[in-house]
Enzyme design. Structure first.
Site, PDB file in Angstrom:
ATOM      1  N   GLN A  28       2.032  -6.451  -3.525  1.00  0.00           N
ATOM      2  CA  GLN A  28       2.485  -6.619  -2.144  1.00  0.00           C
ATOM      3  C   GLN A  28       3.819  -5.853  -2.002  1.00  0.00           C
ATOM      4  OE1 GLN A  28       1.073  -9.664  -3.809  1.00  0.00           O
ATOM      5  NE2 GLN A  28      -0.683  -8.633  -2.959  1.00  0.00           N
ATOM      6  N   LYS A  59       2.019   1.988  -5.170  1.00  0.00           N
ATOM      7  CA  LYS A  59       2.562   1.403  -6.412  1.00  0.00           C
ATOM      8  C   LYS A  59       1.645   1.677  -7.593  1.00  0.00           C
ATOM      9  CE  LYS A  59       2.506  -2.603  -4.326  1.00  0.00           C
ATOM     10  NZ  LYS A  59       2.273  -2.195  -2.928  1.00  0.00           N
ATOM     11  N   ASP A 116       0.811  -1.222   0.000  1.00  0.00           N
ATOM     12  CA  ASP A 116       0.000   0.000   0.000  1.00  0.00           C
ATOM     13  C   ASP A 116       0.842   1.269   0.000  1.00  0.00           C
ATOM     14  OD1 ASP A 116      -2.203  -1.695   0.148  1.00  0.00           O
ATOM     15  OD2 ASP A 116      -2.181  -1.652   2.338  1.00  0.00           O
ATOM     16  N   GLY A 124      -4.501  -4.297  -3.624  1.00  0.00           N
ATOM     17  CA  GLY A 124      -5.510  -3.266  -3.866  1.00  0.00           C
ATOM     18  C   GLY A 124      -4.747  -2.034  -4.291  1.00  0.00           C
ATOM     19  N   HIS A 125      -4.823  -1.692  -5.556  1.00  0.00           N
ATOM     20  CA  HIS A 125      -4.037  -0.583  -6.093  1.00  0.00           C
ATOM     21  C   HIS A 125      -4.980   0.549  -6.493  1.00  0.00           C
ATOM     22  CE1 HIS A 125      -0.794  -3.775  -7.248  1.00  0.00           C
ATOM     23  NE2 HIS A 125      -0.906  -3.597  -5.954  1.00  0.00           N
TER      24      HIS A 125
HETATM   25  P1  GDP Z   1      -0.578   0.217  -3.581  1.00  0.00           P
HETATM   26  O1  GDP Z   1      -1.189  -1.025  -3.083  1.00  0.00           O
HETATM   27  O2  GDP Z   1       0.897   0.270  -3.332  1.00  0.00           O
HETATM   28  O3  GDP Z   1      -0.926   0.534  -5.015  1.00  0.00           O
HETATM   29  O4  GDP Z   1      -1.181   1.412  -2.688  1.00  0.00           O
HETATM   30  P2  GDP Z   1      -2.750   1.591  -2.293  1.00  0.00           P
HETATM   31  O5  GDP Z   1      -3.451   2.093  -3.472  1.00  0.00           O
HETATM   32  O6  GDP Z   1      -3.264   0.385  -1.605  1.00  0.00           O
HETATM   33  O7  GDP Z   1      -2.625   2.697  -1.154  1.00  0.00           O
HETATM   34  C1  GDP Z   1      -2.019   3.927  -1.374  1.00  0.00           C
HETATM   35  C2  GDP Z   1      -3.036   5.036  -1.075  1.00  0.00           C
HETATM   36  O8  GDP Z   1      -2.366   6.264  -0.977  1.00  0.00           O
HETATM   37  C3  GDP Z   1      -4.063   5.212  -2.190  1.00  0.00           C
HETATM   38  O9  GDP Z   1      -5.271   5.622  -1.618  1.00  0.00           O
HETATM   39  C4  GDP Z   1      -3.467   6.333  -3.040  1.00  0.00           C
HETATM   40  O10 GDP Z   1      -4.451   7.089  -3.738  1.00  0.00           O
HETATM   41  C5  GDP Z   1      -2.824   7.175  -1.974  1.00  0.00           C
HETATM   42  N1  GDP Z   1      -1.622   7.905  -2.420  1.00  0.00           N
HETATM   43  C6  GDP Z   1      -0.646   7.485  -3.266  1.00  0.00           C
HETATM   44  N2  GDP Z   1       0.330   8.413  -3.335  1.00  0.00           N
HETATM   45  C7  GDP Z   1      -0.051   9.451  -2.535  1.00  0.00           C
HETATM   46  C8  GDP Z   1       0.556  10.695  -2.158  1.00  0.00           C
HETATM   47  O11 GDP Z   1       1.641  11.044  -2.590  1.00  0.00           O
HETATM   48  N3  GDP Z   1      -0.144  11.478  -1.281  1.00  0.00           N
HETATM   49  C9  GDP Z   1      -1.351  11.106  -0.759  1.00  0.00           C
HETATM   50  N4  GDP Z   1      -1.944  11.923   0.104  1.00  0.00           N
HETATM   51  N5  GDP Z   1      -1.952   9.944  -1.094  1.00  0.00           N
HETATM   52  C10 GDP Z   1      -1.294   9.118  -1.944  1.00  0.00           C
HETATM   53  P1  IMO Z   2      -0.793  -4.268  -2.244  1.00  0.00           P
HETATM   54  O1  IMO Z   2      -0.357  -4.826  -3.581  1.00  0.00           O
HETATM   55  C1  IMO Z   2      -0.960  -4.620   2.104  1.00  0.00           C
HETATM   56  C2  IMO Z   2      -0.812  -8.672   3.758  1.00  0.00           C
HETATM   57  C3  IMO Z   2      -2.075  -9.022   4.516  1.00  0.00           C
HETATM   58  C4  IMO Z   2      -1.492  -9.973   5.551  1.00  0.00           C
HETATM   59  C5  IMO Z   2      -0.423 -10.723   4.758  1.00  0.00           C
HETATM   60  C6  IMO Z   2      -0.896 -12.062   4.191  1.00  0.00           C
HETATM   61  O2  IMO Z   2      -2.080  -3.533  -2.264  1.00  0.00           O
HETATM   62  O3  IMO Z   2       0.341  -3.520  -1.613  1.00  0.00           O
HETATM   63  P2  IMO Z   2      -2.501 -12.685   2.160  1.00  0.00           P
HETATM   64  O4  IMO Z   2      -3.945 -12.357   1.922  1.00  0.00           O
HETATM   65  O5  IMO Z   2      -1.590 -12.228   1.098  1.00  0.00           O
HETATM   66  O6  IMO Z   2      -2.309 -14.132   2.497  1.00  0.00           O
HETATM   67  O7  IMO Z   2      -2.143 -11.884   3.526  1.00  0.00           O
HETATM   68  O8  IMO Z   2      -0.070  -9.875   3.680  1.00  0.00           O
HETATM   69  N1  IMO Z   2      -1.032  -8.187   2.373  1.00  0.00           N
HETATM   70  C7  IMO Z   2      -1.029  -6.900   2.027  1.00  0.00           C
HETATM   71  N2  IMO Z   2      -0.933  -5.785   2.777  1.00  0.00           N
HETATM   72  N3  IMO Z   2      -1.048  -4.523   0.751  1.00  0.00           N
HETATM   73  C8  IMO Z   2      -1.126  -5.634  -0.020  1.00  0.00           C
HETATM   74  O9  IMO Z   2      -1.091  -5.594  -1.361  1.00  0.00           O
HETATM   75  C9  IMO Z   2      -1.152  -6.891   0.622  1.00  0.00           C
HETATM   76  N4  IMO Z   2      -1.251  -8.154   0.170  1.00  0.00           N
HETATM   77  C10 IMO Z   2      -1.166  -8.941   1.254  1.00  0.00           C
HETATM   78  O10 IMO Z   2      -2.642  -7.881   5.109  1.00  0.00           O
HETATM   79  O11 IMO Z   2      -0.844  -9.256   6.570  1.00  0.00           O
HETATM   80 MG    MG Z   3      -2.710  -1.656  -1.813  1.00  0.00          MG
END
Ligand code: GDP
Ligand code: IMO
Ligand code: MG
Length: 407
Positions: A228, A24, A21, A48-49
């Protein structure tokens, strides 16, 4: 090509440096404009991206984050475990937004199909761990572990069989799964879901390894999308509180069948602070009001599960470890704006917590390095000095355009 950042080269990769999270999806979406092919390598719908374009939020669990750019080829590689109904849902949502993806989607015949029963087994195993040990891993309950159990046990069903009649194979599994995991399989539902997927995606299954090699040979540029993150890696992460795939660059290349020497850059994505969903060590974890403040400002709730994320401070030692494992050539430090109001910012480095002075002014939406307050620059420069990797991109908001790029 790569007018965006000439040093990235024709085969770039985006790898999370913390516990996921980090942002990416946003980075991949921005870079996708410059690349011909965007390829997801491993994991499944545990990812979850989130991408925000013109105020509209898109969340992808399986679809590569570059798919919003029309005409880009998108690949789901061999290392994935694919829950087909989730993929179909994402395709339908994209179509509702006027984005057609099916014709440019290529799904590896070597990827594994993740069934609903894998999710049920995941939930059951979590329940048992919680009962025995007082806590589970805190999985996303998306069936990831059980799907990789099947893969490693060589009992998995791969995408190459999507076009076959799998009814008997599924029915045969019912008693064994019931006996081993005390989980009931709804065979009729699984079979119906396969039929639906076959109609829409049957002809999208292909040899993506050869396809990627063909793209390389014909001069196409490729963006590897990691899911991840490094500290969740099955081998090098905080086992057993990890996911079930190899989340490093090496794992991504294995998942796509690309050779290590093909990669021209590896961007490590790290938040300016840190979060974790699920159980396991978190050396810099904040507590109480501070943790809540970071969570509120950063909107730190899981995009897959909605769970509140644990929050804390940047751990530069972890970034060094990630840089050593992945060979990061660039950092994208994200969510700098979330720290705007902090008076002091604790950071872990060399096994100790130090305090950096905050900047207490808004950096939201900044796109130029020169605009940053001096203390924000010092914070970023500390990361560069300690890790010897340049912070080439700095996130200042959710939107696609809210990024400082230092060429
Ligand atoms: P990922 O799994 O690595 O793709 O990241 P997620 O989408 O799960 O979580 C990142 C969250 O941070 C999302 O809600 C993005 O919209 C938000 N985000 C990403 N970059 C920035 C930033 O530079 N500033 C802020 N405030 N939010 C950001
Ligand atoms: P993105 O791509 C954050 C974490 C889960 C748990 C552990 C194992 O959005 O960064 P799983 O369901 O994979 O067996 O869970 O890994 N986890 C993540 N945490 N972002 C993710 O993906 C994750 N994918 C798995 O919360 O701790
Ligand atoms: Mg994510």
């Amino acid at each position: 090509m790569q007018k965006f950042l000439p040093t990235l080269g024709p085969v770039s990769s985006v790898i999370g440096a913390q516990w996921g999270d980090e942002g990416k999806g946003k980075m991949v979406d921005i870079l996708a404009e410059e690349y011909d092919v965007i390829a997801r390598a491993c994991g499944g719908a545990n990812a979850g991206h989130t991408i925000v374009v013109g105020g509209t939020k898109h969340v992808f669990h399986l679809m590569p984050s570059g798919c919003l750019h029309s005409g880009k080829q998108i690949i789901l590689g061999s290392g994935l475990v694919i829950h087909l109904p989730t993929l179909l849902e994402e395709i339908a949502t994209l179509e509702e937004h006027g984005i057609d993806v099916v014709g440019r989607l290529h799904i590896s015949s070597e990827a594994h199909i993740l069934f609903d029963y894998h999710k049920d087994i995941d939930a059951k195993l979590e329940e048992e761990r919680a009962a025995k040990k007082g806590q589970g891993i805190g999985t996303t309950k998306r069936g990831i572990g059980p799907a990789y159990i099947d893969k490693a046990a060589r009992t998995g069903i791969r995408m190459e069989h999507l076009n076959d009649d799998l009814s008997e194979t599924i029915k045969e599994r019912v008693p064994c799964i019931k006996k081993t995991f005390d989980v009931d399989i709804n065979a009729a539902k699984e079979i119906a879901q396969l039929e639906t997927a076959k109609k829409l995606l049957g002809d999208r299954v292909t040899d993506t390894v050869r396809l990627l090699h063909h793209y390389r040979e014909t001069g196409k540029s490729i963006l590897v999308e990691g899911a991840q993150a490094t500290l969740l890696d099955i081998d090098h992460g905080s086992y057993p509180f990890v996911t079930s795939s190899s989340t490093t660059l090496a794992g991504a290349l294995q998942g796509l069948g690309l050779p290590p020497n093909s990669v021209t850059s590896c961007i490590g994505i790290a938040k300016a602070y840190c979060t974790r969903v699920g159980s396991g060590d978190f050396a810099t974890e904040a507590e109480g009001e501070v943790a809540d403040r970071l969570r509120d400002r950063g909107g730190e709730y899981g995009s897959t599960t909605g769970r509140p994320r644990r929050t804390g401070w940047l751990n530069i030692d972890d970034l060094k470890f990630g840089a050593a494992l992945n060979g990061h050539t660039h950092w994208n430090i994200t969510k700098l704006d979330v720290l705007d109001e902090e008076v002091v910012i604790p950071v872990m480095t060399g096994g100790k917590m130090i305090e950096m002075p905050g900047w207490q002014s808004s950096t939201a939406g900044f796109t130029k390095w020169e605009e940053l307050p001096e203390n924000a620059k010092k914070y970023i420069e500390l990361i560069e000095t300690e890790t010897s990797v340049p912070c080439s991109m700095i996130g200042t908001g959710q939107g696609r355009e809210e990024m400082i790029i230092r060429t």
